[in-house]
Design a protein around this motif. Structure first.
Motif, PDB file in Angstrom:
ATOM      1  N   LEU A 168       0.822  -1.209   0.000  1.00 26.16           N
ATOM      2  CA  LEU A 168       0.000   0.000   0.000  1.00 26.16           C
ATOM      3  C   LEU A 168       0.857   1.261   0.000  1.00 26.16           C
ATOM      4  N   VAL A 169       1.862   1.332   0.870  1.00 25.57           N
ATOM      5  CA  VAL A 169       2.722   2.518   0.950  1.00 25.57           C
ATOM      6  C   VAL A 169       3.502   2.697  -0.345  1.00 25.57           C
ATOM      7  N   PHE A 170       4.032   1.619  -0.892  1.00 30.26           N
ATOM      8  CA  PHE A 170       4.783   1.703  -2.139  1.00 30.26           C
ATOM      9  C   PHE A 170       3.893   2.203  -3.279  1.00 30.26           C
ATOM     10  N   THR A 171       2.659   1.702  -3.326  1.00 32.01           N
ATOM     11  CA  THR A 171       1.736   2.123  -4.375  1.00 32.01           C
ATOM     12  C   THR A 171       1.388   3.601  -4.241  1.00 32.01           C
ATOM     13  N   VAL A 172       1.124   4.055  -3.028  1.00 37.58           N
ATOM     14  CA  VAL A 172       0.806   5.473  -2.829  1.00 37.58           C
ATOM     15  C   VAL A 172       1.993   6.339  -3.214  1.00 37.58           C
ATOM     16  N   LEU A 173       3.177   5.950  -2.803  1.00 36.37           N
ATOM     17  CA  LEU A 173       4.351   6.763  -3.124  1.00 36.37           C
ATOM     18  C   LEU A 173       4.627   6.790  -4.632  1.00 36.37           C
ATOM     19  N   MET A 174       4.485   5.664  -5.303  1.00 36.93           N
ATOM     20  CA  MET A 174       4.788   5.630  -6.733  1.00 36.93           C
ATOM     21  C   MET A 174       3.671   6.230  -7.588  1.00 36.93           C
ATOM     22  N   ALA A 175       2.418   6.066  -7.198  1.00 40.44           N
ATOM     23  CA  ALA A 175       1.315   6.524  -8.042  1.00 40.44           C
ATOM     24  C   ALA A 175       0.923   7.969  -7.772  1.00 40.44           C
ATOM     25  N   ALA A 176       0.993   8.406  -6.534  1.00 40.32           N
ATOM     26  CA  ALA A 176       0.482   9.735  -6.205  1.00 40.32           C
ATOM     27  C   ALA A 176       1.571  10.750  -5.908  1.00 40.32           C
ATOM     28  N   VAL A 177       2.723  10.308  -5.445  1.00 36.51           N
ATOM     29  CA  VAL A 177       3.739  11.249  -4.987  1.00 36.51           C
ATOM     30  C   VAL A 177       4.873  11.405  -5.983  1.00 36.51           C
ATOM     31  N   HIS A 178       5.305  10.315  -6.587  1.00 40.34           N
ATOM     32  CA  HIS A 178       6.463  10.348  -7.479  1.00 40.34           C
ATOM     33  C   HIS A 178       6.181  11.243  -8.685  1.00 40.34           C
ATOM     34  N   LYS A 179       7.136  12.094  -9.030  1.00 44.82           N
ATOM     35  CA  LYS A 179       6.938  13.087 -10.088  1.00 44.82           C
ATOM     36  C   LYS A 179       6.802  12.463 -11.464  1.00 44.82           C
ATOM     37  N   SER A 180       7.557  11.432 -11.746  1.00 40.99           N
ATOM     38  CA  SER A 180       7.530  10.851 -13.098  1.00 40.99           C
ATOM     39  C   SER A 180       6.836   9.486 -13.081  1.00 40.99           C
ATOM     40  N   ASN A 181       5.593   9.449 -12.616  1.00 40.60           N
ATOM     41  CA  ASN A 181       4.892   8.176 -12.557  1.00 40.60           C
ATOM     42  C   ASN A 181       4.369   7.749 -13.919  1.00 40.60           C
ATOM     43  N   GLY A 182       4.337   8.652 -14.907  1.00 41.30           N
ATOM     44  CA  GLY A 182       4.000   8.282 -16.271  1.00 41.30           C
ATOM     45  C   GLY A 182       2.522   8.221 -16.580  1.00 41.30           C
ATOM     46  N   SER A 183       1.661   8.196 -15.576  1.00 42.29           N
ATOM     47  CA  SER A 183       0.231   8.063 -15.857  1.00 42.29           C
ATOM     48  C   SER A 183      -0.572   9.288 -15.438  1.00 42.29           C
ATOM     49  N   GLY A 184       0.060  10.223 -14.798  1.00 45.73           N
ATOM     50  CA  GLY A 184      -0.660  11.411 -14.362  1.00 45.73           C
ATOM     51  C   GLY A 184      -1.433  11.162 -13.081  1.00 45.73           C
TER      52      GLY A 184
END
Length: 109
Positions: free
Chosen positions: A78-94
């Motif tokens: 869950l934490v990894f998903t939140v950090l990669m999908a919502a926080v990371h600048k270059s997640n690629g999907s907006g």
């Protein structure tokens, strides 16, 4: 889980005080077996929440260490998903895909 609990909370009302032979439907027998304890005469008693929903203890079939590891892995996902999908600048999907990814990770964890 709350919606599921609210929709099935009344299903175990016919279980207490009856045996499996006295309950007419096979599905209800399985529900009572999953939610209630049996006494020495095979009479269902002390029915908790259906399917163990809302339980805040670990089942007797699962050890404390295994439950801890499962919670640890679920929390990491869950934490990894939140950090990669919502926080990371270059997640690629907006930002529009973040709620979908987080919802899937909550469902899986």
């Amino acid at each position: 889980a709350l919606f599921l609990y609210a929709s099935v909370v009344g299903l175990t009302t016919g279980c207490e005080g009856n045996t499996a032979d006295q309950i007419d439907d096979g599905a209800n027998v399985r529900l009572c077996s999953a939610s209630c304890t049996l006494d020495e005469n095979d009479v269902f008693g002390d029915c908790g929440a259906p399917f163990g929903l809302g339980a805040n203890t670990v089942s007797g079939a699962i050890g404390q260490g295994s439950a801890f590891i499962a919670e640890l892995i679920g929390t990491f996902v869950l934490v990894f998903t939140v950090l990669m999908a919502a926080v990371h600048k270059s997640n690629g999907s907006g930002p529009n895909a973040a709620p979908i990814a987080i919802g899937w990770s909550v469902m899986l964890a």
